[in-house]
Design a protein around this motif. Sequence first.
Motif, PDB file in Angstrom:
ATOM      1  N   ALA A 126       0.833  -1.209   0.000  1.00 52.71           N
ATOM      2  CA  ALA A 126       0.000   0.000   0.000  1.00 52.71           C
ATOM      3  C   ALA A 126       0.862   1.251   0.000  1.00 52.71           C
ATOM      4  CB  ALA A 126      -0.920  -0.004   1.226  1.00 52.71           C
ATOM      5  N   ASP A 127       1.967   1.227   0.721  1.00 56.63           N
ATOM      6  CA  ASP A 127       2.871   2.380   0.745  1.00 56.63           C
ATOM      7  C   ASP A 127       3.458   2.630  -0.641  1.00 56.63           C
ATOM      8  OD1 ASP A 127       4.572   4.433   1.952  1.00 56.63           O
ATOM      9  OD2 ASP A 127       6.196   2.989   1.728  1.00 56.63           O
ATOM     10  N   VAL A 128       3.920   1.559  -1.282  1.00 52.86           N
ATOM     11  CA  VAL A 128       4.471   1.690  -2.637  1.00 52.86           C
ATOM     12  C   VAL A 128       3.400   2.198  -3.596  1.00 52.86           C
ATOM     13  CG1 VAL A 128       5.302   0.344  -4.606  1.00 52.86           C
ATOM     14  CG2 VAL A 128       6.319  -0.004  -2.344  1.00 52.86           C
ATOM     15  N   ARG A 129       2.194   1.636  -3.489  1.00 49.36           N
ATOM     16  CA  ARG A 129       1.079   2.072  -4.330  1.00 49.36           C
ATOM     17  C   ARG A 129       0.845   3.575  -4.198  1.00 49.36           C
ATOM     18  NH1 ARG A 129      -4.345   0.694  -1.601  1.00 49.36           N
ATOM     19  NH2 ARG A 129      -3.573   2.485  -0.403  1.00 49.36           N
ATOM     20  N   ASP A 130       0.778   4.042  -2.946  1.00 45.90           N
ATOM     21  CA  ASP A 130       0.484   5.458  -2.727  1.00 45.90           C
ATOM     22  C   ASP A 130       1.594   6.356  -3.272  1.00 45.90           C
ATOM     23  OD1 ASP A 130      -1.846   4.687  -1.528  1.00 45.90           O
ATOM     24  OD2 ASP A 130      -1.213   5.105   0.521  1.00 45.90           O
ATOM     25  N   ARG A 131       2.826   5.900  -3.176  1.00 50.89           N
ATOM     26  CA  ARG A 131       3.933   6.709  -3.685  1.00 50.89           C
ATOM     27  C   ARG A 131       3.904   6.793  -5.214  1.00 50.89           C
ATOM     28  NH1 ARG A 131       7.807   7.812   0.238  1.00 50.89           N
ATOM     29  NH2 ARG A 131       7.235   6.895   2.250  1.00 50.89           N
TER      30      ARG A 131
END
Length: 521
Positions: A126-131
């Motif tokens: 999710a962190d990678v997605r948001d970035r």
Amino acid sequence: MSLSGVGVSPGRVAGPRVVVAADLPEPVSSPAPDDVRAEAGRIGPAAASVAAALSDRARSVSGDARSLLETTAAMAADPALVAAAERLVLDRSLPAPRAVWEAAGEFMTALRAAGGYLAERAADVADVRDRIVASLLGLAPPGVPQLTSPSVLVARDLAPADTAGLDPDLVLALVTAEGGPTSHTAILARALGIPAVVACAGVLGLDSPGLAVDGSAGTVSPSDGTVRAPARTSRPTWDGVGRLADGHRVKLLANVGSAADARAAAAAGAEGIGLFRTEFCYLSAASEPTEAEQRAAYAAVLEPFAGKPVVVRTLDAGSDKPLAFLPMGAEPNPALGVRGLRVAFDRPELLDRQLAAITAAAADTGVELSVMAPMVATPEEAAWFAKRARAAGIERAGVMIEIPAAALCAAEILAEVDFVSLGTNDLAQYVYAADRQLGAVASLNDPRRPGLLRLVGMVASAAAEAGKPAGVCGEAAADPSLAPKLAGLGVTSLSMNAAALAGVGAALREVDLAGCRSTSW
């Protein structure tokens, strides 16, 4: 009003509350792009820029923080994620941000279904997605705000890129509404000596100037924002040899799932690998990796431990941990269904190919190899696995003890194998009938509870009678306050995330075997 969560790093502090910004809003599905090929072509460069930024940040830190950021950068650069998102643009005319959102969602769903450690990696995706989405939208990347004074940091959850850059001089405590004892928040909080509480439902709704946090009791209460904290002790040091004050040996090993994990563990001084989760090598595979592909993937993880002992766990998959190439069908209760070694009973060739690849990778890297099977319930299953492992040329075959029946039949199982390793995470959830991913029952999965410890003691006693090792590779092994008790129960090795090694090693040096045996429950 006091809230309860799961205390994962001890200490009592209070201070002003700083809330990490909410997640990015879900991207819209329209309007459709005029040129789908051009739109799809934006995704790769955006992912590459995120990976480069994370890699640059990784080079500015060291140790566990660097390993976590390197792993997150590798996720951002994962060609499977980029390809899946590009396909959604081309096939459904989705805008690039929406395509990345949906593609990442598919990966996250698979990880959550896997449970345990893998489920908690969904937050990393999710962190990678948001970035990547932020990059596509021209927005600032999400993350922890700049802290200018000591504060209590509050978030729904914290990703590796957030936790890896924390300054322990400015972060008094960490509190998350989600997460669990094996989350990055828990691991790094313990390593940095920062009090932390996770799975604290309702904490984001508290509206007060500050918070008082008790990382031992797992409680969070409103405060006036005044800083109250004991002097921060220096981080523990450890010389790389697991032993008690009287010289009694308890090997300290590492849990790993990737080459980055293994490098971090070697740098932290691990005496070997106590748990190599091989399923990490399969997660993005649309078809079963070939024996050669598996061999190369395993060798990359084993290489930092040439000449040292490693324990490789065979594929832990099933209907609760779905893999694209291994359809299992629906089950009414996947946690109690066909998973772990049970998958191989109808597909022995899958296990045989993996055992051959593991054996070859061990020969390539010169490690001292042991191999164990997950989710073994009976002595007959243990014997079946040991026979196949030895036929593959593996001299030391063992099993995980994570089902209560296996713990109760430890003596009979040890007659069939060379060692056992207690997976306390799954064992606890089965003993207490408490889903380890459900915050409402998280306190039941506390490894200090007598029911679990009694089973650990039974298994260790049976192993001692058989003259064979019994280790612990669950999160209980990473708790410096619990490690002496486990040693007193007769556990011969403790395997944990790299960040926990120094703390556990230092704690063991403070007590002799008699003291460990007298430690109260």
